[in-house]
Design a protein around this motif. Structure first.
Motif, PDB file in Angstrom:
ATOM      1  N   VAL A 132      12.670  -0.544 -10.669  1.00 37.47           N
ATOM      2  CA  VAL A 132      11.965   0.761 -10.174  1.00 37.47           C
ATOM      3  C   VAL A 132      11.185   0.362  -9.036  1.00 37.47           C
ATOM      4  O   VAL A 132      10.731   1.152  -8.365  1.00 37.47           O
ATOM      5  CB  VAL A 132      10.945   0.821 -11.425  1.00 37.47           C
ATOM      6  N   SER A 133      10.491  -0.551  -8.932  1.00 39.89           N
ATOM      7  CA  SER A 133       9.623  -1.250  -7.925  1.00 39.89           C
ATOM      8  C   SER A 133      10.372  -1.304  -6.527  1.00 39.89           C
ATOM      9  O   SER A 133       9.762  -0.817  -5.575  1.00 39.89           O
ATOM     10  CB  SER A 133       8.850  -2.871  -8.146  1.00 39.89           C
ATOM     11  N   GLY A 134      11.745  -1.797  -6.588  1.00 38.34           N
ATOM     12  CA  GLY A 134      12.450  -2.050  -5.366  1.00 38.34           C
ATOM     13  C   GLY A 134      12.800  -0.390  -4.846  1.00 38.34           C
ATOM     14  O   GLY A 134      12.452  -0.042  -3.821  1.00 38.34           O
TER      15      GLY A 134
ATOM     16  N   ILE B 291       3.401   0.290   0.638  1.00 37.59           N
ATOM     17  CA  ILE B 291       3.977  -0.844   1.482  1.00 37.59           C
ATOM     18  C   ILE B 291       3.196  -1.724   2.008  1.00 37.59           C
ATOM     19  O   ILE B 291       3.490  -2.829   1.795  1.00 37.59           O
ATOM     20  CB  ILE B 291       4.600  -0.002   2.586  1.00 37.59           C
ATOM     21  N   SER B 292       1.705  -1.619   2.203  1.00 33.63           N
ATOM     22  CA  SER B 292       0.882  -2.488   2.694  1.00 33.63           C
ATOM     23  C   SER B 292       0.439  -3.510   1.479  1.00 33.63           C
ATOM     24  O   SER B 292      -0.046  -4.663   1.655  1.00 33.63           O
ATOM     25  CB  SER B 292      -0.377  -1.876   3.058  1.00 33.63           C
ATOM     26  N   LEU B 293       0.738  -3.075   0.131  1.00 27.24           N
ATOM     27  CA  LEU B 293       0.623  -4.148  -0.885  1.00 27.24           C
ATOM     28  C   LEU B 293       1.451  -5.496  -0.801  1.00 27.24           C
ATOM     29  O   LEU B 293       1.199  -6.307  -1.222  1.00 27.24           O
ATOM     30  CB  LEU B 293       0.796  -3.368  -2.229  1.00 27.24           C
ATOM     31  N   PHE B 294       2.699  -5.191  -0.121  1.00 29.67           N
ATOM     32  CA  PHE B 294       3.769  -6.197  -0.117  1.00 29.67           C
ATOM     33  C   PHE B 294       3.925  -6.900   1.047  1.00 29.67           C
ATOM     34  O   PHE B 294       4.624  -7.936   1.095  1.00 29.67           O
ATOM     35  CB  PHE B 294       4.913  -5.560  -0.707  1.00 29.67           C
ATOM     36  N   THR B 295       3.652  -6.428   2.301  1.00 31.51           N
ATOM     37  CA  THR B 295       3.760  -6.745   3.720  1.00 31.51           C
ATOM     38  C   THR B 295       2.656  -6.416   4.527  1.00 31.51           C
ATOM     39  O   THR B 295       2.103  -5.547   4.542  1.00 31.51           O
ATOM     40  CB  THR B 295       5.035  -6.444   3.887  1.00 31.51           C
ATOM     41  N   ALA B 296       2.520  -7.247   5.465  1.00 29.53           N
ATOM     42  CA  ALA B 296       1.528  -7.041   6.536  1.00 29.53           C
ATOM     43  C   ALA B 296       2.124  -6.587   7.757  1.00 29.53           C
ATOM     44  O   ALA B 296       1.412  -6.332   8.606  1.00 29.53           O
ATOM     45  CB  ALA B 296       0.693  -8.376   6.944  1.00 29.53           C
ATOM     46  N   GLU B 297       3.616  -6.523   7.630  1.00 27.57           N
ATOM     47  CA  GLU B 297       4.304  -6.195   8.999  1.00 27.57           C
ATOM     48  C   GLU B 297       3.928  -4.513   8.958  1.00 27.57           C
ATOM     49  O   GLU B 297       3.539  -3.794   8.296  1.00 27.57           O
ATOM     50  CB  GLU B 297       5.920  -6.018   8.585  1.00 27.57           C
ATOM     51  N   PRO B 298       4.162  -3.915  10.318  1.00 28.18           N
ATOM     52  CA  PRO B 298       4.006  -2.526  10.691  1.00 28.18           C
ATOM     53  C   PRO B 298       4.866  -1.966   9.655  1.00 28.18           C
ATOM     54  O   PRO B 298       6.002  -2.203   9.365  1.00 28.18           O
ATOM     55  CB  PRO B 298       4.723  -2.429  11.875  1.00 28.18           C
TER      56      PRO B 298
ATOM     57  N   LEU C 234      10.537  -3.426   5.703  1.00 33.49           N
ATOM     58  CA  LEU C 234      11.616  -3.260   4.566  1.00 33.49           C
ATOM     59  C   LEU C 234      12.325  -4.188   3.820  1.00 33.49           C
ATOM     60  O   LEU C 234      12.201  -4.579   2.777  1.00 33.49           O
ATOM     61  CB  LEU C 234      12.801  -2.471   5.075  1.00 33.49           C
ATOM     62  N   ALA C 235      12.433  -5.494   4.648  1.00 31.48           N
ATOM     63  CA  ALA C 235      12.968  -6.724   4.189  1.00 31.48           C
ATOM     64  C   ALA C 235      11.922  -7.550   3.454  1.00 31.48           C
ATOM     65  O   ALA C 235      12.202  -8.001   2.116  1.00 31.48           O
ATOM     66  CB  ALA C 235      13.566  -7.564   5.343  1.00 31.48           C
ATOM     67  N   GLU C 236      10.716  -7.706   3.954  1.00 33.07           N
ATOM     68  CA  GLU C 236       9.827  -8.719   3.523  1.00 33.07           C
ATOM     69  C   GLU C 236       8.989  -7.920   2.123  1.00 33.07           C
ATOM     70  O   GLU C 236       8.878  -8.519   0.994  1.00 33.07           O
ATOM     71  CB  GLU C 236       8.690  -9.210   4.324  1.00 33.07           C
ATOM     72  N   GLY C 237       8.642  -6.602   2.399  1.00 33.86           N
ATOM     73  CA  GLY C 237       7.945  -6.030   1.367  1.00 33.86           C
ATOM     74  C   GLY C 237       8.957  -5.770   0.186  1.00 33.86           C
ATOM     75  O   GLY C 237       8.497  -5.812  -0.940  1.00 33.86           O
ATOM     76  N   GLY C 238      10.101  -5.347   0.595  1.00 34.31           N
ATOM     77  CA  GLY C 238      11.061  -4.895  -0.445  1.00 34.31           C
ATOM     78  C   GLY C 238      11.374  -6.146  -1.404  1.00 34.31           C
ATOM     79  O   GLY C 238      11.490  -5.949  -2.361  1.00 34.31           O
TER      80      GLY C 238
END
Length: 93
Positions: A26-28, A50-57, A64-68
């Motif tokens: 669900v989260s993914g 998106i910003s919860l899981f990554t600091a990338e633009p 997408l990769a890191e935050g996902g």
């Protein structure tokens, strides 16, 4: 009529695994939907998830990769917690 014993430990463990997998999925999927929403012109969406899981633009493939990945890990953790407490409080009224 004879009493039947129901094994609780394996069922509880499978409940935790199922909860973790459900939370991860669900989260993914939610993260992917939010990331895809950033690419739709004219769509005013928040990028907070998106910003919860990554600091990338937020529109980058790195996001997408890191935050996902972190969204899936976090979803698995939360799903397992929900399953654990659901099992802990099951049957209590």
């Amino acid at each position: 009529m004879t009493a039947t014993q129901v094994p609780t430990a394996p069922r509880r463990r499978s409940g935790l695994i199922r909860g973790a997998l459900t939370g991860a999925a669900v989260s993914g999927v939610l993260f992917l939907a939010c990331w895809l929403g950033t690419g739709i012109a004219g769509l005013s969406v928040t990028h907070a998830f998106i910003s919860l899981f990554t600091a990338e633009p937020v529109t980058s493939q790195a996001a997408l990769a890191e935050g996902g990945l972190w969204a899936v890990v976090f979803g698995a953790f939360v799903g397992a917690l929900v399953a654990f407490f659901h099992g802990l409080f099951a049957g209590r009224r």
